[in-house]
Design an enzyme around this catalytic site. Structure first.
Site, PDB file in Angstrom:
ATOM      1  N   LYS A  35     -43.222 -33.607 -12.241  1.00  0.00           N
ATOM      2  CA  LYS A  35     -42.190 -34.149 -12.999  1.00  0.00           C
ATOM      3  C   LYS A  35     -41.281 -32.948 -13.726  1.00  0.00           C
ATOM      4  O   LYS A  35     -40.217 -32.681 -13.524  1.00  0.00           O
ATOM      5  CB  LYS A  35     -42.603 -34.959 -13.756  1.00  0.00           C
ATOM      6  CG  LYS A  35     -41.366 -35.941 -14.506  1.00  0.00           C
ATOM      7  CD  LYS A  35     -40.701 -35.162 -15.931  1.00  0.00           C
ATOM      8  CE  LYS A  35     -39.653 -36.152 -16.202  1.00  0.00           C
ATOM      9  NZ  LYS A  35     -38.952 -35.405 -17.376  1.00  0.00           N
ATOM     10  N   GLU A  89     -32.058 -33.999 -20.911  1.00  0.00           N
ATOM     11  CA  GLU A  89     -33.290 -33.892 -21.612  1.00  0.00           C
ATOM     12  C   GLU A  89     -33.421 -32.357 -22.341  1.00  0.00           C
ATOM     13  O   GLU A  89     -33.143 -31.348 -21.697  1.00  0.00           O
ATOM     14  CB  GLU A  89     -34.706 -33.715 -20.612  1.00  0.00           C
ATOM     15  CG  GLU A  89     -36.003 -33.705 -21.347  1.00  0.00           C
ATOM     16  CD  GLU A  89     -37.200 -33.895 -20.464  1.00  0.00           C
ATOM     17  OE1 GLU A  89     -37.072 -34.455 -19.516  1.00  0.00           O
ATOM     18  OE2 GLU A  89     -38.119 -33.180 -20.834  1.00  0.00           O
ATOM     19  N   HIS A 130     -40.027 -29.045 -27.954  1.00  0.00           N
ATOM     20  CA  HIS A 130     -39.438 -30.295 -27.640  1.00  0.00           C
ATOM     21  C   HIS A 130     -38.788 -30.775 -28.699  1.00  0.00           C
ATOM     22  O   HIS A 130     -37.462 -31.143 -29.031  1.00  0.00           O
ATOM     23  CB  HIS A 130     -40.214 -31.443 -27.156  1.00  0.00           C
ATOM     24  CG  HIS A 130     -40.109 -31.635 -25.719  1.00  0.00           C
ATOM     25  ND1 HIS A 130     -40.784 -32.539 -25.056  1.00  0.00           N
ATOM     26  CD2 HIS A 130     -39.783 -30.680 -24.793  1.00  0.00           C
ATOM     27  CE1 HIS A 130     -40.700 -32.473 -23.745  1.00  0.00           C
ATOM     28  NE2 HIS A 130     -39.869 -31.209 -23.700  1.00  0.00           N
ATOM     29  N   ASP A 187     -27.905 -35.014  -3.325  1.00  0.00           N
ATOM     30  CA  ASP A 187     -28.652 -36.194  -3.348  1.00  0.00           C
ATOM     31  C   ASP A 187     -29.956 -36.156  -3.942  1.00  0.00           C
ATOM     32  O   ASP A 187     -30.774 -35.678  -3.120  1.00  0.00           O
ATOM     33  CB  ASP A 187     -28.595 -36.969  -2.086  1.00  0.00           C
ATOM     34  CG  ASP A 187     -29.128 -38.266  -2.042  1.00  0.00           C
ATOM     35  OD1 ASP A 187     -29.880 -38.549  -3.008  1.00  0.00           O
ATOM     36  OD2 ASP A 187     -28.860 -38.996  -0.905  1.00  0.00           O
TER      37      ASP A 187
HETATM   38  C1  MEV Z   1     -41.721 -33.197 -19.446  1.00  0.00           C
HETATM   39  O1  MEV Z   1     -40.303 -33.686 -19.066  1.00  0.00           O
HETATM   40  C2  MEV Z   1     -42.107 -32.510 -18.311  1.00  0.00           C
HETATM   41  C3  MEV Z   1     -43.707 -32.230 -18.693  1.00  0.00           C
HETATM   42  O2  MEV Z   1     -44.459 -33.433 -18.888  1.00  0.00           O
HETATM   43  C4  MEV Z   1     -44.371 -31.490 -17.511  1.00  0.00           C
HETATM   44  C5  MEV Z   1     -45.708 -31.189 -17.504  1.00  0.00           C
HETATM   45  O3  MEV Z   1     -46.530 -31.985 -18.312  1.00  0.00           O
HETATM   46  O4  MEV Z   1     -45.995 -30.330 -17.051  1.00  0.00           O
HETATM   47  C6  MEV Z   1     -43.621 -31.233 -19.786  1.00  0.00           C
END
Ligand code: MEV
Length: 445
Positions: A266, A83, A379, A282
């Site tokens: 995430k 990413e 991004h 792992d």
């Molecule tokens: C994207 O890979 C991760 C985010 O969505 C984490 C978040 O929203 O805190 C930007």
């Protein structure tokens, strides 16, 4: 050069120049990096020894998180991730954290849980006691199946019996708590469960069911704290204190809403997984442990929270982290081995501390972006680079094309092709005009 993780302008130099800088700081030579990283370290013949039905290998980019200081030591941290922006964001946030002294990490002993399910237990009341009175005997017996680990200072430390389900289930679960030292421990723990299940079933006059580790390794947690001076958080448009309040607001959102907590976590796992993968561990196990831990109270919660204490933003992360630096098939992966060498960690706990710190840095970067410009701006700028490459841009043209399509708000392969075409035409025009100027000067002379 002393071991540092500060390399200003690192993103602007070539891969070869980066290798040479990292080499000076880590002692891992550029030649070693070329051997292990040029083709991902694995050819189809080697891959064929890892898994079944191999057709080839699938490479991912390996970058390094910079500015990472953990418990007073600098580390250049390898990250494997597809990413865009994850590596840059973690490095940028680690720089802010560094301004407040870096990450402070505490790690638990490397205790894994080996589960033995006992079913059709004759007497649920006396069953647990039948096992517990023989605890030391059972622990000694279990340790005999893992002599190598015992020799390395690890082994079974304790045993617990849990009653689960209703009386109709007639089920008990035995946990062996195994200190795995520098191993992730799955094989060791599974060995214990399988070897001990018969004896346990006999003691409770039942039958053995499943015999396997638990990925909810909540005895093997890592706790990271960082204290960021709020002024470090400022953006072009927002003052530091305002950004800090926005981050606390983001944290509260995640604390109050599982839908947000999942995304917040995430963002943490973006950093954690990248380090876990780079070091041949792992990541499915770490993911499973993280999310089960996040939901341990029956409600899914964020693994990291943020609070403001005056002029300081304090971040805290706690999560299970079962990582190894010895054993396991991936430790024979040349790229993973070199990644570990670059980190120069002395034990698996130190690796866990680094992975969790990069996770907290990734979280800080994400919530700061969300609390300020929004995530898309950064991004998109990085996504534009991949689009430029897809359109055929090479070398310095990648940055130039990316800048054009971001400016034009047309981040598409078609847009990038047009920008590349225009840039090339203007370069040719420039070259021609430089040539003319030179010729004129020559004529004048
Ligand atoms: C994207 O890979 C991760 C985010 O969505 C984490 C978040 O929203 O805190 C930007």
């Amino acid at each position: 050069m002393a071991r540092t993780s500060r390399f200003p302008g690192f993103y602007k130099i070539t891969v070869a120049e980066r290798r040479s800088l990292v080499s000076e700081s880590t002692g891992v030579s550029a030649e070693q990096m070329a051997r292990a990283f040029d083709d991902g370290g694995l050819n189809p013949e080697a891959a064929d020894k890892f898994v079944e039905n191999v057709l080839g290998v699938y490479a991912l980019p390996l970058g390094v998180a910079l500015n990472v200081r953990v418990n007073g030591h600098d580390h250049v941290v390898p990250m494997v991730v597809e990413e865009p922006s994850v590596v840059a964001a973690a490095s940028n946030a680690a720089k802010m954290v560094r301004a407040g002294g870096g990450f402070h990490v505490e790690i638990d002993e490397p205790i894994m849980i080996s589960q033995v399910q006992l079913i059709e237990v004759e007497d649920l009341e006396s069953g647990p006691q039948a096992i517990l009175v023989r605890k030391s005997e059972l622990i000694a017996q279990a340790n005999k199946c893992i002599p190598g680990l015992v020799q390395r200072g690890g082994g079974v430390r304790d045993l617990e019996v849990r009653r689960i389900g209703t009386p109709d289930d007639r089920m008990l679960v035995v946990h062996f708590l195994v200190d795995c030292r520098d191993a992730m421990g799955a094989n060791l723990v599974n060995t214990v469960a399988e070897a001990m299940s018969g004896e346990l079933a006999r003691l409770v006059r039942g039958r053995a069911g499943l015999r396997i580790l638990s990925n909810l390794c909540d005895r093997r947690c890592v706790r990271v704290t960082c204290r960021v001076p709020v002024d470090e958080l400022a953006t072009d448009d927002m003052q530091g204190p305002e950004v800090a309040d926005g981050i606390v607001n983001a944290s509260r959102f995640a604390e109050l809403d599982p839908y947000r907590a999942a995304t917040h976590n995430k963002g943490i796992m973006n950093g954690v997984d990248a380090v876990v993968i780079a070091t041949g561990n792992d990541w499915r196990a770490v993911e499973a442990g993280a999310h089960a831990f996040a939901a341990r109270d029956g409600v899914y919660k964020p693994l990291a929270v943020w609070r403001r204490e005056g002029a300081v933003l304090v971040g805290k992360l706690e999560m299970p982290m079962a990582l190894g630096t010895v054993g396991g098939t991936l430790r024979v992966h040349p790229a993973a081995r070199l990644a570990l060498e670059m980190l120069a960690v002395s034990h698996a706990g130190e690796l866990a501390a680094l992975a969790a710190s990069v996770g907290l840095a990734s979280n800080l970067a994400a919530v700061r972006a969300l609390a300020t410009d929004g995530i898309q701006r950064g991004h998109m700028a990085l996504h534009a680079r991949s689009v430029a490459v897809a359109a055929g841009a090479l070398g310095h043209d990648v940055e130039r094309v990316a800048a054009c399509i971001v400016e034009a708000r047309d981040i598409t392969v078609e847009g990038a092709k047009r920008a590349l075409d225009l840039l090339r035409k203007s370069d040719i025009a420039q070259l021609a005009s430089d040539g003319l100027t030179r010729d004129r000067r020559a004529d004048d002379a």
